[in-house]
Design a protein around this motif. Structure first.
Motif, mmCIF file in Angstrom:
data_model
loop_
_atom_site.group_PDB
_atom_site.id
_atom_site.type_symbol
_atom_site.label_atom_id
_atom_site.label_comp_id
_atom_site.label_asym_id
_atom_site.label_seq_id
_atom_site.Cartn_x
_atom_site.Cartn_y
_atom_site.Cartn_z
ATOM 1 N N THR A 1 31.195 17.296 -34.722
ATOM 2 C CA THR A 1 29.666 17.382 -34.196
ATOM 3 C C THR A 1 28.645 17.574 -34.985
ATOM 4 O OG1 THR A 1 31.018 18.031 -31.992
ATOM 5 C CG2 THR A 1 28.641 18.404 -32.037
ATOM 6 N N ILE A 2 28.977 18.700 -35.737
ATOM 7 C CA ILE A 2 28.107 19.346 -36.672
ATOM 8 C C ILE A 2 27.681 18.320 -37.815
ATOM 9 C CG2 ILE A 2 27.662 20.930 -38.451
ATOM 10 C CD1 ILE A 2 29.274 22.915 -37.176
ATOM 11 N N THR A 3 28.787 17.777 -38.450
ATOM 12 C CA THR A 3 28.309 16.523 -39.423
ATOM 13 C C THR A 3 27.491 15.450 -38.645
ATOM 14 O OG1 THR A 3 30.679 16.984 -40.116
ATOM 15 C CG2 THR A 3 29.647 15.059 -41.070
ATOM 16 N N MET A 4 27.734 14.975 -37.642
ATOM 17 C CA MET A 4 27.108 14.064 -36.979
ATOM 18 C C MET A 4 25.577 14.586 -36.817
ATOM 19 S SD MET A 4 28.742 11.493 -37.499
ATOM 20 C CE MET A 4 30.279 11.184 -37.996
ATOM 21 N N SER A 5 25.614 15.668 -36.419
ATOM 22 C CA SER A 5 24.083 16.321 -36.314
ATOM 23 C C SER A 5 23.424 15.922 -37.569
ATOM 24 C CB SER A 5 24.056 17.420 -35.707
ATOM 25 O OG SER A 5 24.869 17.631 -34.353
ATOM 26 N N ALA A 6 23.962 16.475 -38.476
ATOM 27 C CA ALA A 6 23.563 16.342 -40.013
ATOM 28 C C ALA A 6 23.212 15.042 -40.552
ATOM 29 C CB ALA A 6 24.645 17.081 -40.884
ATOM 30 N N ILE A 7 24.264 14.063 -39.883
ATOM 31 C CA ILE A 7 23.896 12.660 -40.194
ATOM 32 C C ILE A 7 22.627 12.160 -39.741
ATOM 33 C CG2 ILE A 7 24.728 10.359 -40.035
ATOM 34 C CD1 ILE A 7 26.090 11.694 -42.196
ATOM 35 N N ILE A 8 22.658 12.433 -38.288
ATOM 36 C CA ILE A 8 21.324 12.027 -37.532
ATOM 37 C C ILE A 8 20.054 12.444 -38.361
ATOM 38 C CG2 ILE A 8 20.168 12.266 -35.417
ATOM 39 C CD1 ILE A 8 22.629 12.346 -33.857
ATOM 40 N N VAL A 9 20.016 13.775 -38.599
ATOM 41 C CA VAL A 9 18.978 14.421 -39.383
ATOM 42 C C VAL A 9 18.722 13.539 -40.601
ATOM 43 C CG1 VAL A 9 18.166 16.372 -40.356
ATOM 44 C CG2 VAL A 9 19.184 16.659 -38.274
ATOM 45 N N THR A 10 19.716 13.551 -41.240
ATOM 46 C CA THR A 10 19.667 12.574 -42.481
ATOM 47 C C THR A 10 18.937 11.320 -42.351
ATOM 48 O OG1 THR A 10 21.408 13.836 -43.376
ATOM 49 C CG2 THR A 10 20.838 11.871 -44.716
ATOM 50 N N LEU A 11 19.675 10.713 -41.385
ATOM 51 C CA LEU A 11 19.320 9.196 -41.146
ATOM 52 C C LEU A 11 17.916 9.115 -40.766
ATOM 53 C CD1 LEU A 11 22.530 7.587 -40.347
ATOM 54 C CD2 LEU A 11 21.367 7.485 -42.446
ATOM 55 N N PHE A 12 17.388 9.759 -39.715
ATOM 56 C CA PHE A 12 16.422 9.433 -38.834
ATOM 57 C C PHE A 12 15.332 10.297 -38.969
ATOM 58 C CE2 PHE A 12 19.480 7.083 -36.948
ATOM 59 C CZ PHE A 12 19.074 5.782 -36.623
ATOM 60 N N PHE A 13 15.758 11.717 -39.387
ATOM 61 C CA PHE A 13 14.650 12.771 -39.412
ATOM 62 C C PHE A 13 14.361 13.375 -40.640
ATOM 63 C CE2 PHE A 13 15.870 12.236 -34.942
ATOM 64 C CZ PHE A 13 14.783 12.620 -34.360
ATOM 65 N N GLY A 14 14.279 12.603 -41.613
ATOM 66 C CA GLY A 14 14.169 13.157 -43.188
ATOM 67 C C GLY A 14 14.835 14.170 -43.750
ATOM 68 N N GLY A 15 16.168 14.528 -43.014
ATOM 69 C CA GLY A 15 16.921 15.466 -43.743
ATOM 70 C C GLY A 15 16.066 16.658 -43.951
ATOM 71 N N PRO A 16 16.213 17.163 -45.054
ATOM 72 C CA PRO A 16 15.421 18.463 -45.505
ATOM 73 C C PRO A 16 13.951 18.351 -45.554
ATOM 74 C CG PRO A 16 16.882 17.656 -47.284
ATOM 75 C CD PRO A 16 16.661 16.490 -46.289
ATOM 76 N N ALA A 17 13.588 17.058 -45.195
ATOM 77 C CA ALA A 17 12.038 17.169 -45.604
ATOM 78 C C ALA A 17 11.299 17.927 -44.389
ATOM 79 C CB ALA A 17 11.605 15.730 -45.255
ATOM 80 N N GLY A 18 9.969 18.345 -44.802
ATOM 81 C CA GLY A 18 9.265 19.260 -43.861
ATOM 82 C C GLY A 18 8.243 20.048 -44.601
ATOM 83 N N TRP A 19 7.410 20.470 -43.823
ATOM 84 C CA TRP A 19 6.170 21.419 -44.621
ATOM 85 C C TRP A 19 7.004 22.393 -45.608
ATOM 86 C CZ3 TRP A 19 4.565 26.537 -43.619
ATOM 87 C CH2 TRP A 19 3.285 26.943 -44.360
ATOM 88 N N VAL A 20 6.306 22.548 -46.675
ATOM 89 C CA VAL A 20 6.960 23.412 -47.524
ATOM 90 C C VAL A 20 5.752 24.371 -48.106
ATOM 91 C CG1 VAL A 20 8.025 23.909 -49.915
ATOM 92 C CG2 VAL A 20 8.743 21.810 -48.461
ATOM 93 N N PRO A 21 5.864 25.772 -47.623
ATOM 94 C CA PRO A 21 4.671 26.581 -48.212
ATOM 95 C C PRO A 21 4.800 26.589 -49.721
ATOM 96 C CG PRO A 21 6.303 27.666 -47.101
ATOM 97 C CD PRO A 21 6.698 26.398 -46.861
ATOM 98 N N ASN A 22 3.687 26.859 -50.365
ATOM 99 C CA ASN A 22 3.656 27.006 -51.894
ATOM 100 C C ASN A 22 3.986 28.394 -52.332
ATOM 101 O OD1 ASN A 22 3.300 26.284 -54.230
ATOM 102 N ND2 ASN A 22 1.148 25.925 -54.282
ATOM 103 N N VAL A 23 5.208 28.821 -52.120
ATOM 104 C CA VAL A 23 5.927 29.933 -52.678
ATOM 105 C C VAL A 23 6.604 29.789 -53.787
ATOM 106 C CG1 VAL A 23 7.000 32.128 -51.858
ATOM 107 C CG2 VAL A 23 5.949 30.565 -50.164
ATOM 108 N N ALA A 24 6.372 30.652 -54.733
ATOM 109 C CA ALA A 24 7.099 30.521 -56.018
ATOM 110 C C ALA A 24 8.353 30.705 -55.958
ATOM 111 C CB ALA A 24 6.364 31.355 -57.260
ATOM 112 N N HIS A 25 9.388 30.046 -56.780
ATOM 113 C CA HIS A 25 10.929 30.306 -56.800
ATOM 114 C C HIS A 25 11.369 30.135 -55.274
ATOM 115 C CE1 HIS A 25 9.979 31.559 -60.843
ATOM 116 N NE2 HIS A 25 9.360 32.639 -60.431
#
Lengths: 188, 486, 408, 497, 101
Positions: C264-288
């Motif tokens: 279940t977890i893996t497939m949730s992750a796959i859905i995210v990867t395939l359709f929802f950009g995976g780790p993509a998202g707004w990234v604040p400009n915080v160093a390191h």
């Protein structure tokens, strides 16, 4: 050939693939239970997939697993379980005396002959086919592109023909599996 | 994208289209498709294929042979004529099947969806210029036939025949494609013309791979055309399959398989003539002799015709053996003339076999010609044609291949084949004798449907007409072979 | 299948080996822990939805309940049914478990780090055939269920096996077709590339880019592949007792349990990867700490889908078996084929796209009529396959499936 | 050169007759009348052709009425007819024998079909004799099997099925050799000339080949013709077939189809393959002589009258072969004449036996019969004439031909001729013996004498026997130039005289 | 360095032989199908090995088509088995004794 050393890894992969393939294949023949035979078949199929990877046919290896392990053997198992032929399926009495020996001899001779011919012929390494126009076979994702190009150029007609093949197979399977009540009553 | 000559692939497209159309009509109409409509559709498709092949012939005669879709498909005289033969066979097979479909348990739409697609497979084989394409055509054809063989639910023999056919057919396919793999390894391509060029331009020092591959290809074909010793499936399958399907097998399959075999041997492996000739020699000798001898001991007429068709396969292989233009023309002529005759024969069998298509003992034919002179005489003519009596096309068919064989220095093998024909004469004549026997067995009158009647009449007229005047067909076969794609 | 991971760009040094090993171990550990959490999460969420309290005794909010259950299971007696096929019976649970983990290996959980001068992708492996690996594994995952049911040597598990295999084959096609659409727009099979192509903005996410339909198809198909509710006819308690694992107990049962949630977890992750950009998202400009945000995004999205699965379970009634089959064959496969045409058409040009859309609509109309007529005819004759749902519990159907003595 | 239309008419007329006979089969006697009418017309036509025939046509030698149309160029198939002295005789024989058979040996069971088959057989036999093309000859040669098969198998005696099958398969197998041989010959000719494939007789005559090739081809040809003739040892089908066939069938088989074999041997084996003569002549002569002695010996032992005639035919065929193979012109002319005479004589024999069967209702065995002379003197007289002709009594036709053969053979191959002459003695022995058993002695049965129609049927036969015995000149005049032409073609290859 | 292609070719030949032997000797239709699959896999392995030796993609494409054929064959083959089983409840070829070959 002697004097050339192959990397341990390559030999190891070959041995693994060969073991998987041969043990699985012998298993298909030797095992009495069809489910076990199907599992042996999977083993062979994985061995072949390994061999594919070792020969830089990654895409085919994946397809091999998807098509064979993922669909074909599942279908086998489905039919075995659906029909309930699993437990009592033994090797039957041979209809012709010596048929097995004869088949063994024939096949053995043929394969031995093949191996001798394989070993004795030096095939034309480097003979370039029309399809790649002399470009060497790529590995990795380039390989998929090459495959795709070949499928849609040199083998376009063959590719379209598979459409007909699949249509006829599907229609055929449905026609065969269809059960007509009137007929069953008549049979009963 | 490679350029596509649509005229070249039009026949296959027509048949596939007709197949899909039948399927869709049966799915989309409220009432199941009537046999009349389905048969008409199939006959129409066959006629269109025939017409297309005429158009192709004009094209080829004007511009010469060509290949298209990256050399995977050829359009040459040979393929065109073979296409025409398949078109005619399809028309006749549909007519024969019609009466059976009207009274039988099989849905017409199923039957035609499959038979049209299978014929398309045969067309693919006929035109294929690539081992892989041949393989796919072979499979389309075979898979369609496996199912067609299993269609008759009234007789369990039908499905059993299909299983046997499937297992041995699959075995043959596997052998064939293994052969193709080895040939690919030896030459670096699966394209027949390219193989031919490669072998013409290179001398293989140790052609073991090529020899093995070629031999396996031959074995695969030998299975498909049921040449001895790869014939074991054919009597059972012929007996078990529904009679119209058997007719289809004996005609369309033979045309497709032999056309592909000829193309492989002539187009790709002609430089290896000395290697494959001995193999074919053995196949010819065994097929003609064993086919004829085994037919003698049968009582079931379908098995008899199965062995007879093995015998005929031996004769066609004789033309293949020659490996010359004359040989190819002879084999093509044989196919052109044999297909209508064998189809019409099975048409009679389907009628005599009764409503359940299960009475095929030779005794059922006793006195048939006394009760129904026209039907009996028609069958007698068809049998005599298969026997190879002059004034029927069967004679010239044998003549053509024998001429080629003798021309290629094959006097002994021609003689062996002819002795096979003489043995075969025994059972054809025994059958004819039964037709005219005086003490008829008490059986119902065989009712001849209009469609079957037409098909049988076509076969009889064709064999007599061209038996009297074989000139046009012979010239056609000759020209067709001269226009062979290199 | 080693692929083109940049970590190999400096050759296979010791450091590289270490990095690979660590990546593997970390992934495994994270996944296992996630499973434990997931089980707790599911019980808790379901309880809330059903106005119950759920686990609460062990650990804060009952967090340790799963571990306690696990310990209990391990110490329970291990039963082996008399009719069982011993080897396969033992093998099956592991067959169910392994594909889930292997699939997780191709999921990119974050961006690229640089550790000791080596560029490291936060993904166990990035084979060039990545998404095919996922398909292959989802194909294999059915073996666990199938073989477990068969090896038990018992009627209900066997029916469960038959259902599992049929269901699996039925939904594989739709699954594959929806993936093909993604591959079409991405132009690559690698999961890394798929994620990379969705990086810039939410409009690039495949769920939007492809229209929502492929996502819905994928979601339904993957749910069916997982045998999760509402497609859990394989383990429908009311019909089949417990389904394929009726005869399982103790540790082996625990593994099945583990496998289900891991999948279940893996497939949730796959859905995210395939359709929802995976780790993509707004990234604040915080160093390191820039590398942390993609991981967080990924976790958040995955959790959302994990929750969605739980929600399905709580909210949706189970399909009947024949409905499952109908949905797969008569709705999803035609729909995904049609949508594939449209997507491919639009990739060529807009006019092609509309043309294909019209074609697909036309085909859909024809199909609908055909199905209508077909089901009308089937009232007179039985369906293509006898329905292995509530009805087959009729005695003759069961005999057909299992009983051997009577025929002999 | 006369128009080939005459010959085509000879071919087509019986075909039309067959169709007509089939069409009117429902009406009583209609098909019989059609058959007799057509056969009479055919005979008249044959006689007209015989009168019109000229034995020297510029550019074509003794071949007259030539005409050639190519039907299938790739196969070298052509419709090619011509007539020379030898075939002229055979054409007349064919027309005559069919008329006699139709008229005299009437079979009322399904008469329409019977007449139709007989007329078909006539047409095909005509075709074989008229063919001026090896392939065409072969086609007609094969085609004759079909009607003959049906006649024997449908209207024959108890063992008819077996007899017909044996006859068909033997002949069919034999012709396989001829088939391969003729293909080889035609192809060899094509390769030499580089032109189109042809099997025209005159074209093939010019084919050059080695002596060993010619020998092999001759063997192949001879096997087919030996089966058909029949020549010992390939004759085994013939007694059964002759005995089981209906009377008309026996007549056709022995009087006509057997002649196809010897005609083929003379025209195509000897005529096309002169180089083979040296090697095969001793063998063929020996076989011929064995056939004479063997046939005669068997004829003395058999109790069945039909078989007796069959064995006697075997002996007569031996004589013909002897004459054909000696290479001497006299013997060859004799052989051609004997083909004709034997046809007439056996037709007479089988007719009379048919009449006897008609009276007895079953097959006629010498042992069961006795004293027919008393109640049926005319029948006995007719039998005597035919028998005497067969024995070779001077003044009857058989004498002329046998005498010519033996004279010719003595001159070139004396020893074979001596042994062959033994056959004449043996023939006298068994025929007289048979006559004695059947017609002498006493009988209590009331046996009807020959009826009017039976007498009429035998009139042409007896007339021919007497006329040709006394005045064979016109016939010999027509044969000689053609035989001369064959000899001239063969002679340069080392044939004496 | 990779092992020579000949090793894989020989392996494929042996696999083909095992499959053929099984097809000829086993009597259970299902096992015979599986042997058919073994044979086709041997073909695939051969194609891939040659593809590498020749450095040509055609071999791999052929494998693709062989797989399609294998799938189609299995579909129909199993359909036939199901059809027969409905009637006979057996999949042993020997028991198909209605016809004597």
């Amino acid at each position: 050939m002697i004097g050339v050393s192959y990397s341990i890894g390559a030999v190891l992969v070959f041995v693994t693939a060969a073991l998987l393939i041969l043990v699985g294949a012998v298993g298909v023949l030797a095992v009495r239970n069809p489910v076990h035979a199907a599992m042996s078949l999977i083993m062979t199929l994985f061995g072949v997939a390994v061999a594919f990877v070792a020969q830089s046919a990654d895409f085919l290896a994946a397809v091999q697993v998807i098509v064979y392990a993922g669909a074909i053997v599942v279908l086998f198992l489905f039919v075995i379980m659906f029909l309930g032929v699993d437990r009592r399926e033994g090797v039957r009495v041979e209809p012709l005396v010596g048929q097995r020996a004869l088949a063994g001899l024939g096949v053995g001779l043929t394969v031995a002959g093949l191996i001798v011919l394989l070993a004795r012929s030096h095939w034309v390494s480097g003979a370039m086919s029309v399809s790649t126009n002399g470009a060497p076979l790529a590995t990795g994702s380039g390989n998929v592109a090459q495959l795709g190009t070949a499928v849609f150029t040199t083998y376009l007609y063959a590719f379209e023909a598979t459409a007909a093949l699949l249509v006829i197979a599907v229609v055929g399977a449905i026609v065969l599996a269809r059960r007509e009540r009137a007929l069953d009553e008549e049979a009963a | 994208m490679p350029s596509i000559d649509y005229l070249a692939i039009l026949p296959a497209l027509v048949l596939l289209g007709a197949s899909v159309l039948t399927l869709m009509l049966s799915a989309l109409l409220r009432h199941s498709l009537s046999a009349r409509v389905a048969t008409s559709l199939s006959v129409l498709a066959g006629l269109v294929v025939l017409a297309t092949s005429v158009a192709q012939w004009v094209d080829v005669a004007r511009h010469g042979a060509s290949s298209t879709i990256d050399h995977a498909v050829v359009l040459d005289g040979f393929s065109v004529v073979a296409t025409g033969v398949i078109g005619v066979s399809l028309v006749m097979a549909s007519l024969i099947a019609h009466d059976w479909l009207v009274r039988g348990p099989v849905s017409a739409s199923h039957f035609y969806t499959l038979s049209l697609a299978a014929s398309a497979g045969a067309l693919v084989m006929v035109q294929a210029n690539d081992l892989v394409v041949i393989f796919l055509g072979l499979e389309i054809l075979s898979i369609g036939l496996y199912v067609l063989a299993a269609l008759d639910r009234h007789r369990s023999a039908s499905a059993e025949a299909a299983l046997k056919y499937f297992l041995l057919g699959g075995f043959a396919s596997a052998i064939f494609i293994y052969g193709a793999a080895l040939v690919y390894g030896a030459t670096g391509t699966t394209n027949l013309s390219a193989i031919g060029y490669f072998l013409a331009g290179n001398v293989l020092l140790a052609p073991g791979l090529l020899v093995a591959g070629g031999a396996l290809l031959l074995v695969g074909f030998a299975f498909k055309v049921a040449a001895v010793p790869f014939h074991l499936w054919s009597p059972d399958v012929y007996e078990g399959a529904p009679t119209p399907v058997t007719g289809f097998m004996a005609s369309v399959v033979k045309v497709g398989a032999f056309a592909a075999l000829l193309r492989v041997l002539v187009s790709a492996l002609s430089s290896q003539l000395t290697t494959w000739r001995p193999i074919i020699w053995v196949l010819v000798a065994l097929s003609t002799l064993v086919g004829a001898s085994m037919a003698l001991v049968q009582r079931n007429v379908k098995r008899m015709l199965a062995y007879s068709s093995i015998n005929h396969a031996g004769f066609i292989l004789l033309g293949v053996w020659a490996g010359t233009v004359r040989g190819s023309a002879g084999a093509l002529f044989y196919l052109m003339t044999y297909a209508p005759v064998v189809l019409a024969s099975f048409g009679v069998l389907a009628l005599v076999g009764g409503a359940r298509d299960d009475s095929h003992d030779i005794d059922r034919f006793r006195g048939l010609a006394r009760r129904q002179p026209v039907l009996g005489a028609a069958l007698a003519v068809l049998l005599l044609s298969q026997l190879g009596v002059p004034l029927t096309t069967g004679f010239y068919a044998k003549y053509g291949v024998l001429l080629a064989a003798v021309d290629a220095g094959g006097g002994p093998i021609a003689l062996i084949a002819l002795i096979g024909a003489a043995i075969a004469a025994y059972f054809y004549l025994r059958w004819v004798l039964a037709l005219y026997a005086e003490e008829p067995i008490e059986t119902d009158r065989v009712s001849v449907g209009r469609a079957s009647g037409l098909a049988i009449a076509l076969g009889v007229v064709a064999t007599l007409l061209f038996g009297l005047w074989p000139g046009p067909l012979a010239a056609l076969a000759q020209h067709a072979t001269l226009l062979f794609h290199p | 299948m080693i692929g083109v991971d940049p970590v190999y760009s400096h050759g296979l040094g010791l450091a590289v080996w270490l990095i690979i090993l660590i990546r593997l171990v970390v992934a495994f550990a994270v996944l296992l822990n996630a499973v434990i959490l997931m089980i707790w999460f599911e019980r808790k969420a379901i309880s809330d939805m059903q106005s119950r309290i759920g686990p609460q005794r062990w650990g804060p909010f009952g967090l340790l309940q799963t571990i306690a259950d696990g310990i209990k299971l391990i110490f329970k007696e291990d039963l082996m049914p008399a009719e069982a096929d011993r080897l396969v019976f033992r093998l099956a649970p592991f067959l169910a478990l392994i594909p889930g983990f292997i699939t997780f290996a191709i999921v990119p959980v974050g961006g690229t780090l640089t550790i000791a001068g080596h560029p490291v992708r936060l993904q166990v492996a990035d084979p060039p055939m990545g998404i095919l690996l996922m398909l292959a594994m989802s194909g294999i995952s059915v073996y666990g269920v199938m073989l477990a049911g068969w090896a038990s040597g018992s009627k209900y598990p066997l029916i469960s096996s038959v259902r599992a295999s049929a269901q699996m084959i039925s939904y594989e096609a739709a699954l594959g077709l929806s993936i093909v659409m993604i591959v079409l727009v991405t132009g690559s099979l690698s999961t890394h590339d798929i994620v990379a192509s969705q990086a810039h903005g939410i409009w690039n996410w495949n769920v939007i880019r492809l229209g929502v339909v492929p996502f819905v198809i994928f979601l339904i198909a993957i749910t069916a592949e997982l045998n999760r509710p509402p497609f859990d006819v394989v383990e429908a308690e009311s019909e089949l007792v417990g389904g394929f694992h009726t005869e399982y107990s103790s540790f082996r049962f625990a593994i099945f349990y583990l496998a289900e949630f891991m999948n279940t977890i893996t497939m949730s992750a796959i859905i995210v990867t395939l359709f929802f950009g995976g780790p993509a998202g707004w990234v604040p400009n915080v160093a390191h700490l820039r590398w942390v945000f993609p991981i967080l995004w990924f976790l958040a999205k995955t959790t959302a889908f994990a929750f969605a699965y739980i929600w399905f379970r709580a909210a949706l009634p189970r399909f009947r078996y024949d409905q499952v089959m109908d949905l797969g064959w008569k709705r999803l496969i035609p729909l995904s084929l049609g949508w594939l045409l449209v997507v491919a058409g639009f990739l060529i040009s807009v006019s092609w796209g509309f043309g294909m859309a019209a074609l697909a609509l036309f085909a859909w109309t024809l199909l609908t009529r055909a199905f209508e007529l077909g089901s009308g005819r089937e009232r007179g004759a039985e369906a293509v396959l006898p329905v292995i749902g509530p009805r087959p519990l009729a005695p003759e159907a069961l005999r057909e499936l299992t009983d051997e003595d009577e025929e002999a | 050169m006369h128009s080939s239309l005459w010959l085509s008419l000879l071919l087509i007329l019986p075909l039309l007759g067959a169709a007509l006979a089939g069409l009117v089969r429902a009406r009583a006697n209609a098909s019989y009348r059609v058959g007799v009418a057509v056969a009479s017309l055919e005979t008249v036509l044959a006689l007209v052709v015989a009168v019109l025939y000229r034995s020297n046509v510029p550019g074509a030698g003794t071949f007259d009425f030539m005409g050639r149309w190519v039907l299938a160029a790739p196969f070298g198939l052509a419709y090619d007819v011509a007539l020379d002295g030898i075939s002229l005789l055979m054409v007349v024989l064919t027309a005559l024998v069919v008329l006699v058979a139709l008229f005299g040996a009437r079979d009322t069971r399904r008469e329409g079909a019977f007449v139709a088959w007989l007329l078909l057989l006539t047409s095909f036999t005509m075709g074989s004799f008229l063919a001026h093309d090896l392939l065409e000859f072969f086609i007609f040669f094969e085609l004759t099997l079909v009607p003959a098969y049906f006649i024997v198998s449908q209207w024959g005696a108890a063992q008819r099925a077996r007899a017909a099958l044996k006859f068909f398969v033997f002949t069919f197998t034999g012709s396989a050799f001829l088939f391969v041989g003729l293909l080889y010959l035609g192809l060899a000719h094509q390769h030499q000339t580089g032109g189109a494939l042809t099997f025209s007789y005159s074209a093939l005559q010019s084919t050059a080949m080695s002596s060993s090739t010619a020998t092999w081809l001759f063997v192949a040809f001879a096997i087919a013709f030996a089966v058909k003739s029949p020549i010992w040892p390939l004759h085994t089908w013939s007694p059964l077939a002759y005995a089981e066939a209906p009377t008309a069938g026996s007549i056709e088989l022995s009087a006509l189809l057997a002649k196809l074999g010897s005609y083929g041997l003379l025209r195509f084996a000897v005529g096309l393959l002169p180089l083979a003569q040296v090697h095969v002549r001793p063998v063929m002569l020996t076989l011929a002589v064995i056939g004479i002695v063997y046939g005669s010996a068997l004829a003395t032992t058999t109790p069945d009258l039909k078989r007796l005639v069959a064995y006697s035919s075997l002996a007569q065929m031996g004589f013909i072969t002897l004459g054909v193979m000696t290479g001497s012109k006299i013997a060859m002319v004799g052989a051609v004449l004997l083909m004709f005479n034997h046809g007439v004589i056996t037709a007479g024999f089988f007719l009379i036996i048919g009449f006897m069967e008609r009276r007895r209702g079953v097959g006629v065995s010498i042992r069961d019969l006795s004293g027919w002379q008393g109640p049926a003197p005319v029948l006995a007289g007719l039998f005597t004439v035919v028998m005497m002709a067969s024995i070779g009594l001077p003044g009857l036709s058989g004498f002329v031909s046998e005498y010519l053969i033996l004279i010719g053979a003595f001159a070139t191959h004396a020893w074979w001729a001596v042994v062959g002459a033994l056959g004449v003695v043996l023939a006298a022995l068994y025929l007289l013996w048979a006559y004695q058993r059947v017609f002498h002695g006493r009988t209590s049965e009331p046996i009807e004498d020959a009826t009017t129609s039976e007498r009429w049927a035998l009139v042409p036969i007896v007339a021919l026997i007497v006329v040709l015995g006394v005045f064979p000149r016109p016939v010999l005049d027509r044969i000689s130039p053609s035989v001369q032409q064959v000899i001239e073609h063969v002679a340069p290859a080392g044939v004496s005289k | 360095m990779n092992v020579p292609a000949a090793w894989y070719l020989v392996l494929a030949a042996v696999l083909f032989g095992i499959g053929a032997f099984g097809l000829l000797t086993r009597r259970s239709a299902l096992i015979m199908f599986m042997c058919l699959e073994l044979m086709l896999n041997a073909v695939n392995l051969t194609f891939v090995s040659f593809s590498r030796t020749l450095s040509d993609v055609a071999g791999q494409v052929s494998v693709f088509f062989v797989m399609v054929v294998a799938a189609a064959e299995v579909t129909v083959g199993l359909g036939i088995v199901v059809a027969i089983f409905r009637r006979r409840r057996t999949t042993s070829v020997d028991e198909l004794s209605e016809m004597k070959g």
